[in-house]
Write a protein that holds these residues in place. Structure first.
Motif, PDB file in Angstrom:
ATOM      1  N   LYS A 130       0.841  -1.172   0.118  1.00  0.00           N
ATOM      2  CA  LYS A 130       0.116   0.173  -0.025  1.00  0.00           C
ATOM      3  C   LYS A 130       0.960   1.579   0.080  1.00  0.00           C
ATOM      4  O   LYS A 130       0.525   2.395  -0.397  1.00  0.00           O
ATOM      5  CB  LYS A 130      -1.005  -0.062   1.261  1.00  0.00           C
ATOM      6  CG  LYS A 130      -1.745  -1.319   1.359  1.00  0.00           C
ATOM      7  CD  LYS A 130      -3.011  -0.731   2.313  1.00  0.00           C
ATOM      8  CE  LYS A 130      -2.726  -1.195   3.583  1.00  0.00           C
ATOM      9  NZ  LYS A 130      -3.675  -0.981   4.603  1.00  0.00           N
TER      10      LYS A 130
ATOM     11  N   ASN B 230       4.530  -1.064   3.666  1.00  0.00           N
ATOM     12  CA  ASN B 230       3.104  -1.232   4.253  1.00  0.00           C
ATOM     13  C   ASN B 230       2.459  -2.288   3.346  1.00  0.00           C
ATOM     14  O   ASN B 230       1.774  -1.834   2.458  1.00  0.00           O
ATOM     15  CB  ASN B 230       2.578   0.134   4.264  1.00  0.00           C
ATOM     16  CG  ASN B 230       1.045   0.165   5.043  1.00  0.00           C
ATOM     17  OD1 ASN B 230       0.663  -1.097   5.221  1.00  0.00           O
ATOM     18  ND2 ASN B 230       0.472   1.108   4.734  1.00  0.00           N
ATOM     19  N   PHE B 231       2.371  -3.683   3.821  1.00  0.00           N
ATOM     20  CA  PHE B 231       1.687  -4.596   2.990  1.00  0.00           C
ATOM     21  C   PHE B 231       0.215  -4.833   3.334  1.00  0.00           C
ATOM     22  O   PHE B 231      -0.192  -4.696   4.681  1.00  0.00           O
ATOM     23  CB  PHE B 231       2.662  -5.768   3.335  1.00  0.00           C
ATOM     24  CG  PHE B 231       4.151  -5.623   2.790  1.00  0.00           C
ATOM     25  CD1 PHE B 231       4.450  -5.885   1.647  1.00  0.00           C
ATOM     26  CD2 PHE B 231       4.963  -5.152   3.789  1.00  0.00           C
ATOM     27  CE1 PHE B 231       5.950  -5.523   1.178  1.00  0.00           C
ATOM     28  CE2 PHE B 231       6.312  -5.081   3.308  1.00  0.00           C
ATOM     29  CZ  PHE B 231       6.768  -5.267   2.019  1.00  0.00           C
TER      30      PHE B 231
ATOM     31  N   GLU C 186      -9.833  -1.028   7.952  1.00  0.00           N
ATOM     32  CA  GLU C 186      -8.638  -0.519   7.353  1.00  0.00           C
ATOM     33  C   GLU C 186      -8.494  -0.630   6.003  1.00  0.00           C
ATOM     34  O   GLU C 186      -8.001   0.325   5.339  1.00  0.00           O
ATOM     35  CB  GLU C 186      -7.596  -1.302   8.021  1.00  0.00           C
ATOM     36  CG  GLU C 186      -6.214  -0.984   7.473  1.00  0.00           C
ATOM     37  CD  GLU C 186      -4.966  -1.837   7.913  1.00  0.00           C
ATOM     38  OE1 GLU C 186      -5.114  -2.551   8.985  1.00  0.00           O
ATOM     39  OE2 GLU C 186      -3.780  -1.373   7.469  1.00  0.00           O
TER      40      GLU C 186
ATOM     41  N   TYR D  47       6.017   2.732  10.121  1.00  0.00           N
ATOM     42  CA  TYR D  47       6.570   2.286   8.603  1.00  0.00           C
ATOM     43  C   TYR D  47       7.646   2.926   8.314  1.00  0.00           C
ATOM     44  O   TYR D  47       7.649   4.275   8.324  1.00  0.00           O
ATOM     45  CB  TYR D  47       5.661   2.206   7.619  1.00  0.00           C
ATOM     46  CG  TYR D  47       4.441   1.224   7.936  1.00  0.00           C
ATOM     47  CD1 TYR D  47       4.827  -0.099   8.257  1.00  0.00           C
ATOM     48  CD2 TYR D  47       3.191   1.474   7.926  1.00  0.00           C
ATOM     49  CE1 TYR D  47       3.679  -0.957   8.485  1.00  0.00           C
ATOM     50  CE2 TYR D  47       2.091   0.594   8.359  1.00  0.00           C
ATOM     51  CZ  TYR D  47       2.456  -0.679   8.730  1.00  0.00           C
ATOM     52  OH  TYR D  47       1.488  -1.529   8.817  1.00  0.00           O
TER      53      TYR D  47
HETATM   54 CA    CA Z   1      -2.034  -2.535   7.813  1.00  0.00          CA
END
Ligand code: CA
Ligand code: IPD
Ligand code: CA
Ligand code: CA
Length: 265
Positions: free
Chosen positions: A36, A40-41, A69, A161
């Motif tokens: 993303k 950030n996966f 989310e 992150y």
């Molecule tokens: Ca996440």
């Protein structure tokens, strides 16, 4: 235990979604992992779990709004109730085969978090709390640790992150805490970090650059376990600030003072 219709709805939804996560854990090659943003996966496991939660919560409480989310916001007709849903908190752990992740669902009513469920499907640990009714791990009533001395305390923290938040700032804070505490930990699931403070496994936890779905359920868990929760700056609205610091009253106060001092230097 908490035998309310609301808790039944939340626990049923979470347990249902957890079945898929348990099946998918360790099947990384089939999980359509994408990024993303830097570091950030997201995977099919996150999305599938979110679908199950969304469907179950919408069916049980039609009209409530949702903040999810992976899907974003779903506006309901009932503006006073909002679910904050993290279908898989600890995605990086999950995708690396590290058995430490959870589902987190919190309910906000008129600006206050009133109920929370955090479930770790690998350890089969169900953390629940409802306002005024206490916090529980499976059937055991929870209480934050009673330690009074920072040098005995284990302190968890979270790392932003890649590219998000300030690593320099965090390193200053961690250095300050390491210098005076019994030990520091970075586990990789904000929801479980809060739950572990609620059950007294760790004494303190702080993190910045979070989202409401990471912390909504955990905030009520720690509070119902007798703990103090603020933003990482000591403010009264962690959900709005999207940051947390929590622990028992004495250690929480010391942590906030330490973080302030670290940031002033
Ligand atoms: Ca996440
Ligand atoms: C993350 C985890 C992690 C925290 C990150 C979160 P995700 O959630 O809670 O511990 O440090 O800030 O975003 O993305 O795995 O649901
Ligand atoms: Ca999360
Ligand atoms: Ca997540």
């Amino acid at each position: 235990m908490i035998n309310s219709p609301l808790m039944t709805v939340m626990v049923d939804a979470v347990r249902k979604a957890a079945r898929g996560l348990k099946r998918d854990f360790g099947e990384i090659e089939n999980l359509q992992v994408s990024r993303k943003g830097p570091g950030n996966f997201v995977s099919a496991a996150d999305r599938k779990a979110e679908e199950v939660l969304k469907e179950a919560l919408m069916k049980a409480r039609p009209g409530y709004s949702l903040i999810l989310e992976e899907t974003g916001n779903v506006e309901g007709t009932d503006k006073s109730h909002t679910w904050h849903v993290d279908p898989l908190d600890g995605t990086t752990n999950f995708l690396h085969g590290i058995p430490h992740f959870a589902i987190s669902v919190g309910l906000e009513r008129d600006g206050q978090i009133v109920a929370g469920v955090i479930y770790d499907p690998i350890k089969d640990e169900l953390f629940i709390a409802e306002r005024g009714k206490g916090a529980y791990l499976n059937n055991r009533r929870l209480r934050v640790s009673g330690r009074q001395d920072l040098s005995d305390a284990v302190v968890a923290y979270g790392t932003p992150y890649l590219g998000r938040g300030s690593h320099g700032r965090l390193l200053k804070e961690v250095a300050a805490v390491m210098a005076v505490s019994g030990g520091t930990r970075r586990f990789g699931s904000a929801a479980l970090d809060l739950a572990y403070v609620a059950c007294g496994r760790t004494d303190l936890y702080w993190e910045r650059d979070l989202q409401t779905w990471d912390i909504a359920a955990g905030i009520i868990l720690v509070r119902e376990a007798g703990g103090f929760v603020s933003s990482a700056d000591g403010g009264a609205e962690p959900l709005a600030a999207r940051s947390v610091a929590c622990g028992n009253e004495v250690l929480h106060r010391e942590l906030i003072a330490l973080l302030r001092k670290a940031n002033a230097s």
